[in-house]
Write an enzyme that holds these catalytic residues in place. Structure first.
Site, PDB file in Angstrom:
ATOM      1  N   PHE A 143       0.693  -1.142  -0.093  1.00 18.82           N
ATOM      2  CA  PHE A 143      -0.112   0.038  -0.131  1.00 18.82           C
ATOM      3  C   PHE A 143       0.998   1.230  -0.083  1.00 18.82           C
ATOM      4  CE2 PHE A 143      -2.425   3.401   1.860  1.00 18.82           C
ATOM      5  CZ  PHE A 143      -3.743   3.291   0.990  1.00 18.82           C
ATOM      6  N   ASP A 228       8.875   2.493   1.840  1.00 19.18           N
ATOM      7  CA  ASP A 228       7.712   3.358   2.292  1.00 19.18           C
ATOM      8  C   ASP A 228       7.673   2.821   3.894  1.00 19.18           C
ATOM      9  OD1 ASP A 228       5.515   4.189   2.958  1.00 19.18           O
ATOM     10  OD2 ASP A 228       4.281   3.446   1.112  1.00 19.18           O
ATOM     11  N   LYS A 257       2.187   9.464   8.638  1.00 18.69           N
ATOM     12  CA  LYS A 257       1.258   9.281   9.733  1.00 18.69           C
ATOM     13  C   LYS A 257       2.144   9.742  11.014  1.00 18.69           C
ATOM     14  CE  LYS A 257      -1.249   5.420   7.817  1.00 18.69           C
ATOM     15  NZ  LYS A 257      -0.895   4.889   6.553  1.00 18.69           N
TER      16      LYS A 257
END
Ligand SMILES: *Cc1c(COP(=O)(O)O)cnc(C)c1O
Length: 417
Positions: A143, A228, A257
């Site tokens: 993702f 990532d 995040k």
């Protein structure tokens, strides 16, 4: 009194359904306030938060240092323009490069944007150094975000036919399959991009030998290796960066995040040799905005000061032990993860119903797949919070027999997308 308060949710839900564009199945809950490990909805109901604002609230909800930093910075300067440097941008860049071992950092507002920057940098590298190579190899079930390019990068089966035509130039290979990865490498390859622990995919880790072989291949062919770490970075996995578990350094790392503790902020870090963008190649109105920089600086300094990375490691270890104990008595299997990014499997099709039951009981947990429960609480979580979580989880497991859970899921399909 109770009746009056309860009708507030009903009124707000009706208003929401009327005017908020539908993009997600949301429960009949309107969140109002947060503090530490807890959230309260507008009925005053309390929730213990093991979703952590989606692995975002590293310091817990509404932490004092973040509030103070935002208050102080907003009194001085909220936004100058992306055309100027500002003081907190320079301070925060210095801190981020120092703690990460990278030379340079670019700031944005979301994980997807940080990954877009990495994709653009990879293509620039291909154009400048690899005879126009542009293909990026990514991992199935990974993702990377929801912009068109990051959705194209994301190897998610359900997204295959969405928003066609996709951004071309991405090749998806299965996780930990070295042959497939090597078979995908060609003279068109400019980068390999992956998560070290797939977060949205359900907490699946890459193997160390696999990653070592990929690093080696990237070195030999001059391919850019991108990690990532939007979900795994800044203490989440019990190391400051998940790459430390493997002792392997990428050429580019993206963060998001937890870096802003709830303030929209992300970053892409790289080495001087990839300082390749020309003016206008990459940017954005909110790039390095003073308010975001002050927020990030305060949050990251506090993660370091409170040693939350170490806390995530020890509390995570404790939670794994306790979940394994629970698995002796309940249909929980394959307890896994690192630090405070944890998951376990439940019978196929029962995860959403279990999460819904927990919500009812005042516990927030996430079901990223129909058979997977994921936990990503704030990094301040204590063992007592884990104990409370386990108590509530146990109650939910007791009340949700598998057959009930399956039928509940059938009514409300889990849509992690
Ligand atoms: C959440 C996430 C993203 C996307 O971040 P946004 O802030 O939602 O754009 C990208 N990569 C990973 C690994 C993520 O977990």
């Amino acid at each position: 009194m109770l009746k009056e308060v309860q009708s507030q949710t009903a009124v707000l839900m009706a208003a929401a359904e009327q005017s908020v564009l539908f993009t997600a199945n949301r429960p009949d809950v309107v969140m109002e306030r947060g503090e530490g490990m807890q959230l309260w909805d507008c009925d005053g109901k309390r929730y213990l938060d093991f979703i952590g604002g989606w692995a975002v609230a590293s310091l817990g909800h509404s932490p004092g240092v973040l509030r103070e930093a935002l208050f102080k910075q907003s009194g001085e300067l909220v936004h100058a323009s992306p055309g100027f440097y500002n003081k907190p941008m320079i301070q925060f860049s210095k801190l981020m490069t120092e703690i990460s071992g990278f030379d340079k950092v670019f700031f944005a507002s979301s994980g997807a944007e940080a990954n877009e920057s990495a994709i653009k940098l990879a293509r620039k590298h291909g154009a400048v150094n690899l005879n126009g190579a542009y293909e990026i190899i990514t991992i199935t079930n990974g993702f990377h975000g929801r912009t068109l390019a990051t959705m194209s990068a994301t190897g998610k089966e359900q997204w295959k036919t969405l928003f066609e035509p996709k951004v071309p130039g991405f090749r998806h290979v299965p996780i930990n399959d070295l042959d497939a990865c090597f078979a995908a490498i060609s003279d068109k390859t400019c980068a390999i991009m992956l998560e070290l622990i797939q977060g949205e995919g359900g907490v699946h880790e890459v193997d160390a030998p696999y990653l070592q072989a990929i690093r080696k291949a990237c070195d030999i062919y001059g391919i850019m290796l991108i990690f990532d770490e939007v979900q795994t970075g800044l203490g989440r996995t019990g190391k400051l960066f998940a790459s430390e578990h493997y002792g392997i350094k990428p050429d580019v790392m993206t963060l998001g995040k937890g870096i802003g503790g709830g303030f929209p902020l992300s970053a892409m870090l790289t080495m001087s040799k990839f300082d390749l963008f020309a003016p206008g190649d990459q940017g954005g109105t909110y790039t390095g905005s003073p308010l975001a920089m002050a927020a990030g600086l305060a949050v990251v300094e506090e993660i370091l000061r409170l040693q939350l990375t170490e806390n995530a490691a020890s509390v995570g270890q404790y939670a794994i032990g306790k979940l394994n104990e629970l698995s002796q008595r309940y249909p929980i299997t394959n307890v896994r993860g690192k630090g405070l990014l944890l998951a376990f499997d439940v019978p196929e099709g029962t995860a959403s119903a279990l999460a819904a039951k927990c919500l009812e009981l005042g516990l927030l947990i996430n079901a990223p797949k129909p058979s997977i429960i994921r936990l990503m609480p704030p990094l301040i979580a204590a063992k007592t919070d884990v104990d409370e979580m386990l108590g509530l989880l146990q109650q939910a497991l007791k009340s949700a027999t598998p057959s009930q859970a399956v039928s509940a899921t059938a009514i409300k399909e889990d849509k992690p997308a």
